[in-house]
Scaffold this motif. Structure first.
Motif, PDB file in Angstrom:
ATOM      1  N   ILE A  81      62.135   9.984 -21.030  1.00 13.92           N
ATOM      2  CA  ILE A  81      61.067   9.217 -20.383  1.00 13.92           C
ATOM      3  C   ILE A  81      61.113   7.759 -20.833  1.00 13.92           C
ATOM      4  CG2 ILE A  81      58.562   9.032 -20.135  1.00 13.92           C
ATOM      5  CD1 ILE A  81      58.385  12.033 -20.529  1.00 13.92           C
ATOM      6  N   THR A  82      61.403   7.537 -22.103  1.00 11.96           N
ATOM      7  CA  THR A  82      61.461   6.173 -22.631  1.00 11.96           C
ATOM      8  C   THR A  82      62.476   5.328 -21.875  1.00 11.96           C
ATOM      9  OG1 THR A  82      60.863   7.009 -24.821  1.00 11.96           O
ATOM     10  CG2 THR A  82      61.794   4.798 -24.723  1.00 11.96           C
ATOM     11  N   GLY A  83      63.640   5.889 -21.597  1.00  6.51           N
ATOM     12  CA  GLY A  83      64.675   5.144 -20.876  1.00  6.51           C
ATOM     13  C   GLY A  83      64.222   4.719 -19.491  1.00  6.51           C
ATOM     14  N   ARG A  84      63.468   5.569 -18.793  1.00 13.42           N
ATOM     15  CA  ARG A  84      62.965   5.211 -17.459  1.00 13.42           C
ATOM     16  C   ARG A  84      61.981   4.060 -17.538  1.00 13.42           C
ATOM     17  NH1 ARG A  84      66.713   7.725 -14.334  1.00 13.42           N
ATOM     18  NH2 ARG A  84      66.898   9.925 -14.910  1.00 13.42           N
ATOM     19  N   ILE A  85      61.148   4.065 -18.572  1.00 16.16           N
ATOM     20  CA  ILE A  85      60.168   2.985 -18.729  1.00 16.16           C
ATOM     21  C   ILE A  85      60.876   1.663 -19.021  1.00 16.16           C
ATOM     22  CG2 ILE A  85      58.331   2.144 -20.244  1.00 16.16           C
ATOM     23  CD1 ILE A  85      57.313   5.014 -20.423  1.00 16.16           C
ATOM     24  N   VAL A  86      61.905   1.697 -19.866  1.00 14.67           N
ATOM     25  CA  VAL A  86      62.677   0.481 -20.167  1.00 14.67           C
ATOM     26  C   VAL A  86      63.323  -0.064 -18.897  1.00 14.67           C
ATOM     27  CG1 VAL A  86      64.706  -0.394 -21.386  1.00 14.67           C
ATOM     28  CG2 VAL A  86      63.092   1.077 -22.582  1.00 14.67           C
ATOM     29  N   ASP A  87      63.885   0.825 -18.085  1.00 14.57           N
ATOM     30  CA  ASP A  87      64.541   0.403 -16.845  1.00 14.57           C
ATOM     31  C   ASP A  87      63.547  -0.260 -15.887  1.00 14.57           C
ATOM     32  OD1 ASP A  87      66.961   0.441 -15.131  1.00 14.57           O
ATOM     33  OD2 ASP A  87      65.745   1.765 -13.879  1.00 14.57           O
ATOM     34  N   LEU A  88      62.360   0.307 -15.779  1.00  9.17           N
ATOM     35  CA  LEU A  88      61.328  -0.279 -14.917  1.00  9.17           C
ATOM     36  C   LEU A  88      60.912  -1.653 -15.432  1.00  9.17           C
ATOM     37  CD1 LEU A  88      59.212  -0.209 -12.651  1.00  9.17           C
ATOM     38  CD2 LEU A  88      57.713   1.058 -14.222  1.00  9.17           C
ATOM     39  N   ALA A  89      60.699  -1.764 -16.727  1.00  8.85           N
ATOM     40  CA  ALA A  89      60.284  -3.046 -17.304  1.00  8.85           C
ATOM     41  C   ALA A  89      61.310  -4.133 -17.024  1.00  8.85           C
ATOM     42  CB  ALA A  89      60.080  -2.891 -18.814  1.00  8.85           C
ATOM     43  N   TYR A  90      62.600  -3.793 -17.119  1.00  9.88           N
ATOM     44  CA  TYR A  90      63.643  -4.789 -16.868  1.00  9.88           C
ATOM     45  C   TYR A  90      63.624  -5.242 -15.407  1.00  9.88           C
ATOM     46  CZ  TYR A  90      68.124  -7.026 -16.240  1.00  9.88           C
ATOM     47  OH  TYR A  90      69.090  -7.937 -15.914  1.00  9.88           O
ATOM     48  N   HIS A  91      63.467  -4.312 -14.478  1.00 10.96           N
ATOM     49  CA  HIS A  91      63.457  -4.677 -13.062  1.00 10.96           C
ATOM     50  C   HIS A  91      62.222  -5.497 -12.694  1.00 10.96           C
ATOM     51  CE1 HIS A  91      67.060  -2.691 -11.717  1.00 10.96           C
ATOM     52  NE2 HIS A  91      66.705  -1.553 -12.298  1.00 10.96           N
ATOM     53  N   GLY A 132      50.784   3.226 -23.925  1.00  9.64           N
ATOM     54  CA  GLY A 132      49.865   4.072 -23.180  1.00  9.64           C
ATOM     55  C   GLY A 132      50.254   5.531 -23.156  1.00  9.64           C
ATOM     56  N   VAL A 133      51.395   5.845 -23.761  1.00  9.66           N
ATOM     57  CA  VAL A 133      51.875   7.230 -23.768  1.00  9.66           C
ATOM     58  C   VAL A 133      51.881   7.813 -25.169  1.00  9.66           C
ATOM     59  CG1 VAL A 133      53.804   8.733 -23.173  1.00  9.66           C
ATOM     60  CG2 VAL A 133      53.295   6.752 -21.740  1.00  9.66           C
ATOM     61  N   SER A 134      52.384   7.052 -26.156  1.00 10.64           N
ATOM     62  CA  SER A 134      52.645   7.648 -27.473  1.00 10.64           C
ATOM     63  C   SER A 134      51.546   7.397 -28.492  1.00 10.64           C
ATOM     64  CB  SER A 134      53.967   7.113 -28.021  1.00 10.64           C
ATOM     65  OG  SER A 134      53.817   5.776 -28.459  1.00 10.64           O
ATOM     66  N   PRO A 154      56.111   9.346 -12.884  1.00 10.58           N
ATOM     67  CA  PRO A 154      55.506  10.431 -13.688  1.00 10.58           C
ATOM     68  C   PRO A 154      55.104   9.983 -15.087  1.00 10.58           C
ATOM     69  CG  PRO A 154      57.453  11.215 -12.532  1.00 10.58           C
ATOM     70  CD  PRO A 154      57.425   9.737 -12.343  1.00 10.58           C
ATOM     71  N   ALA A 155      55.955   9.149 -15.718  1.00 11.16           N
ATOM     72  CA  ALA A 155      55.614   8.659 -17.053  1.00 11.16           C
ATOM     73  C   ALA A 155      54.410   7.734 -17.008  1.00 11.16           C
ATOM     74  CB  ALA A 155      56.815   7.920 -17.658  1.00 11.16           C
ATOM     75  N   LEU A 195      56.834  18.872 -19.517  1.00 14.76           N
ATOM     76  CA  LEU A 195      57.205  19.209 -18.146  1.00 14.76           C
ATOM     77  C   LEU A 195      58.064  18.111 -17.520  1.00 14.76           C
ATOM     78  CD1 LEU A 195      53.808  20.704 -16.883  1.00 14.76           C
ATOM     79  CD2 LEU A 195      55.879  21.950 -17.518  1.00 14.76           C
ATOM     80  N   CYS A 196      57.692  16.844 -17.770  1.00 17.73           N
ATOM     81  CA  CYS A 196      58.473  15.734 -17.210  1.00 17.73           C
ATOM     82  C   CYS A 196      59.888  15.721 -17.796  1.00 17.73           C
ATOM     83  CB  CYS A 196      57.793  14.398 -17.511  1.00 17.73           C
ATOM     84  SG  CYS A 196      56.389  14.053 -16.456  1.00 17.73           S
ATOM     85  N   GLY A 197      59.982  15.888 -19.112  1.00 17.49           N
ATOM     86  CA  GLY A 197      61.289  15.856 -19.756  1.00 17.49           C
ATOM     87  C   GLY A 197      62.183  17.003 -19.340  1.00 17.49           C
TER      88      GLY A 197
END
Length: 613
Positions: free
Chosen positions: A260-270, A292-294, A405-406, A437-439
Motif C-alpha cells: 500500500i505504501t508504494g501506491r501512495i508514493v506513486d500517487l504523491a509523485y504524479h 492518515g493510515v499508520s 483503497p488506501a 484485505l487491501c494487501g
C-alpha cells in the motif's frame, strides 16, 4: 542482553521464539474480538458484553510476555549517549551493571506482583474470570524474563548470567533494607525523580528506570505500599483506549508489507512531482497520506526512506537532504489522525480521542505546508527538481485509482470516530482488517513470510511502547500521592499569571526534554504533572495535548536522541551528522507552526467546536 552465539544460546532462542509467537497470537486474538464486536453491533444488531474484557486480557498478557522477548533481545527503548564511545572493557562492565539492575526490576515485579495477585478478590464482570488471572501477567512475565536473564552476557563466561541473577536478587534485598534507613518524611517524589533520571542517562532501558525509581520512592513508606507498583502497572494497561496502539501499529506494518505504501508514493509523485523540488514535495505528500493510515512516525520514516531516498538521489537530490526531509515529514504521523501520540495523550489525560483527532488536522496541514515552503526555498537555491515533467492526466488518474483503497482508510478512521460509528480502538482494529484485505486481495503484495514478519515487528513495537506506559503508572501515582502537580502549578502561577507566558515556558521545557527523552517516555512522565498545571491556568487540555505532541516530535529530530533522524539516516544510507545539519531549516519551520498553535488556540479549538464529537 543478547547471549553469546552457539549451543548455549539455542534453548533461550527457542523459548523467545515461542513467547513471541504466543504474544502475536494474543494480539491477533484481541484484534479479532474487537472486529467481532463491531460486526455484531452493525450486521447482527446485537451487542456482545464480553469482547472488551477479552481483548484487554489478551493485550495485558501479550505485553508482559513480550517484555521478556524485548529484554532478551535488548530492544527496549533506551537513551544512547556515551557508552558506545567507551573502551571495550568499560562497555562490558556497563552491560553487567545494566543486567543486575534489570534483574532487580524483575524481582520487584515478581515478588510484589504475586503479593498483589493474591490480594485480589474481584472478578471480571462479563467473562466471570477472577481478576487475579489478569494481574498474574506481571509476575509471570517477570519470572520468564528472569529465566532468560540467566543467559551468558556477551564477552563473558557461561556462568555470567547466573552470577548477575544472584547479584540482582541480593541487590533487591539490599535496596529494601536501605529504604528503611531513610527518614519517614523523605520526599518520595525527589527520590523517584533523581533515581529515574540518573538511570535513564546511565542508558538503562526507560521501562526499568521508571520501575526502579518508583521502587526507590516507595521504600521509605510501609511495605504494603509496594503492591502499588504492580497494581498500577497492570491497571494502566487494562484500558480499552490503549488497545488502539497495537491495532494501528499492526495496520501500518501490514500496509508496508502489502504494497500500500508504494501506491501512495506513486500517487504523491504524479500529483506534485512537476513542482520545483517535485520529488521532495512528493515526499511530504506521501507522509501526509501515510500519516492518515499508520499513526507511527518511526514506521513512516523507515518506509518512506526505503522508497524515496534512492529515487531522490537518482534525480540529483543530496542523500543527507533527502533523509532530513523524510525524518521531518514523518513527524506528521503524530500530528494527523490517527497519531499514536494523540491516543497516548488522550489515555493519560482522560480527554476525547475523537476531539484530538479533529483538533490536530489544521496544525498538521499547516506543518506540511511549512515543510513544503522550506523545500521550495532550498530547491530554488540548490537547483533541485528544476526540469521535472508534469504527469499526463491518464497517469494521474491511474495512480489515483490504484491508491483509492488506501486513501479510503483515513476517511474511514476519522469519519467513523467523529460520527460515533466506532471508538478509536475499534477504528484501529478495522484499519488493520482493511489493510489486510487491501494487501491480500487488491494489491496482492502479502505473502505468508512478509505477513508473519510484519506481525512480529508490530508486536515488538507495541510492547516497547506499552511497557513504558505501564511503568509510568506507579511513577504518576507517587506524584499524585504527594500532590506534586499542585505544587508545580502554584510555583508556575507565582512565576507568571499569564497563560501565554506559561505555555511558552512549558514549550521551552518540553523542547529541552525532547533532546534527551523519547516522546512516549516523556509523555507518560510529564502529562500527569503538566495537565493539572495548564488546566489551572485556564488552558484547554485538548489544545495542550496537541502542543505537547508537537513539541516532543520536534525532539525526535534533534541530537543527541533524534530517533527519526537516526531511523531515516540508517535506512537511507546517509551519515547522521550530515542529516542533523540538513534538518535545521525543517525544525525551524515546525517551531514556527508550534508557536502559532500556542499563541492562537482557535487553530485547534475552533475545528473541535465545529466538527468535534
Amino acid at each position: 542482553m543478547t547471549p553469546m552465539p552457539g549451543v548455549t544460546a539455542l534453548p533461550y532462542r527457542l523459548l523467545v521464539r515461542a513467547l513471541e509467537t504466543l504474544a502475536v497470537l494474543l494480539m491477533l486474538c484481541a484484534t479479532g474480538v474487537v472486529v467481532l464486536q463491531v460486526f455484531c453491533r452493525y450486521v447482527l444488531n446485537a451487542s456482545l458484553p464480553w469482547p472488551e474484557e477479552v481483548a484487554q486480557f489478551c493485550f495485558v498478557w501479550a505485553v508482559f510476555l513480550g517484555m521478556a522477548v524485548l529484554t532478551f533481545r535488548d530492544r527496549h527503548i533506551a537513551i544512547s549517549l556515551f557508552v558506545q564511545r567507551l573502551p571495550a572493557r568499560t562497555q562490558t562492565a556497563h552491560r553487567v551493571f545494566l543486567r543486575v539492575l534489570t534483574v532487580i526490576c524483575c524481582v520487584i515485579l515478581l515478588v510484589h506482583g504475586i503479593d498483589f495477585m493474591n490480594r485480589t478478590m474481584q472478578v471480571m464482570p462479563a467473562i466471570r474470570v477472577p481478576l487475579r488471572y489478569l494481574f498474574m501477567a506481571v509476575p509471570a512475565g517477570s519470572a520468564i524474563t528472569l529465566l532468560l536473564l540467566t543467559s551468558p552476557i556477551r564477552g563473558l563466561g557461561s556462568q555470567s548470567g547466573i552470577a548477575t541473577l544472584a547479584a540482582g536478587i541480593a541487590g533487591y534485598f539490599l535496596l529494601r533494607q536501605a529504604g528503611g534507613l531513610l527518614p519517614g518524611d523523605a520526599s518520595s517524589t525527589a527520590i523517584l525523580m533523581i533515581v529515574s533520571m540518573l538511570l535513564i542517562f546511565a542508558e538503562l532501558p526507560v521501562v526499568f528506570a521508571l520501575i526502579l525509581g518508583s521502587f526507590a520512592g516507595l521504600t521509605p513508606l510501609p511495605d504494603l505500599m509496594m503492591v502499588t507498583i504492580t497494581q498500577t502497572m497492570s491497571g494502566a494497561l487494562n484500558s480499552f483506549t490503549l488497545l488502539a496502539i497495537p491495532f494501528f501499529i499492526l495496520a501500518a506494518a501490514v500496509m508496508n508489507a502489502g504494497g500500500i505504501t508504494g501506491r501512495i508514493v506513486d500517487l504523491a509523485y504524479h500529483l506534485v512531482g512537476h513542482f520545483r523540488g517535485g520529488l521532495a514535495q512528493a515526499n511530504i505528500v506521501t507522509s501526509v497520506m501515510l500519516a492518515g493510515v499508520s499513526g507511527s512516525s518511526t514506521a513512516d520514516a523507515s518506509a518512506t526512506a526505503k522508497l524515496m531516498v534512492p529515487e531522490m538521489e537518482k534525480y540529483g537530490y543530496s542523500r543527507s537532504f533527502s533523509c532530513a526531509l523524510t525524518a521531518a515529514s514523518s513527524t506528521l504521523a503524530n500530528m494527523i489522525p490517527p497519531g499514536l501520540g494523540l491516543i497516548i495523550y488522550a489515555a493519560l489525560a482522560s480527554v476525547s480521542v475523537g476531539a484530538l483527532f479533529v483538533g490536530t488536522i489544521v496544525p498538521g496541514i499547516l506543518t506540511a505546508l511549512a515543510l513544503s515552503v522550506v523545500v521550495w526555498i532550498i530547491s530554488v537555491r540548490k537547483g533541485y527538481g528544476a526540469n521535472a515533467r508534469r504527469s499526463d492526466r491518464s497517469a494521474r488518474w491511474r495512480s489515483f485509482l490504484l491508491a483509492t483503497p488506501a486513501l479510503c482508510l483515513p476517511v474511514m478512521i476519522v469519519g467513523g470516530v467523529r460520527f460515533g460509528v466506532f471508538t478509536a480502538t475499534e477504528a484501529g482494529a478495522m484499519a488493520f482488517v482493511f489493510s489486510l484485505l487491501c494487501g491480500a486481495f487488491v494489491y496482492r503484495g502479502l505473502t505468508a513470510a512478509n505477513l508473519s514478519e510484519a506481525f512480529r515487528d508490530a508486536v515488538e513495537d507495541t510492547v516497547a511502547v506499552a511497557v513504558i506506559i505501564a511503568a509510568a503508572a506507579p511513577f504518576a501515582w507517587i506524584l499524585t500521592f504527594e500532590q506534586t502537580p499542585q505544587k508545580i502549578a502554584e510555583w508556575l502561577a507565582a512565576l507568571t499569571g499569564n497563560r501565554i507566558y506559561l505555555l511558552l515556558l512549558i514549550n521551552l521545557f518540553l523542547v529541552f526534554v525532547g533532546l534527551f527523552i523519547e516522546m512516549i517516555a516523556a509523555m507518560v512522565i510529564l502529562v500527569p504533572i503538566l495537565v493539572p498545571v495548564v488546566i489551572a491556568a485556564g488552558v484547554d487540555p485538548l489544545q495542550f495535548g496537541i502542543i505537547i505532541v508537537m513539541n516532543l516530535v520536534i525532539g525526535a529530530l534533534t541530537p543527541p536522541l533524534g530517533v527519526l533522524v537516526f531511523t531515516a539516516a540508517r535506512v537511507g544510507g546517509a551519515p547522521s551528522t550530515a542529516v542533523f545539519r540538513a534538518i535545521l531549516p525543517f525544525i525551524l519551520a515546525q517551531v514556527a507552526i508550534l508557536l502559532l498553535v500556542t499563541m492562537i488556540p482557535q487553530i485547534t479549538l475552533l475545528p473541535i467546536r465545529m466538527f468535534g464529537p
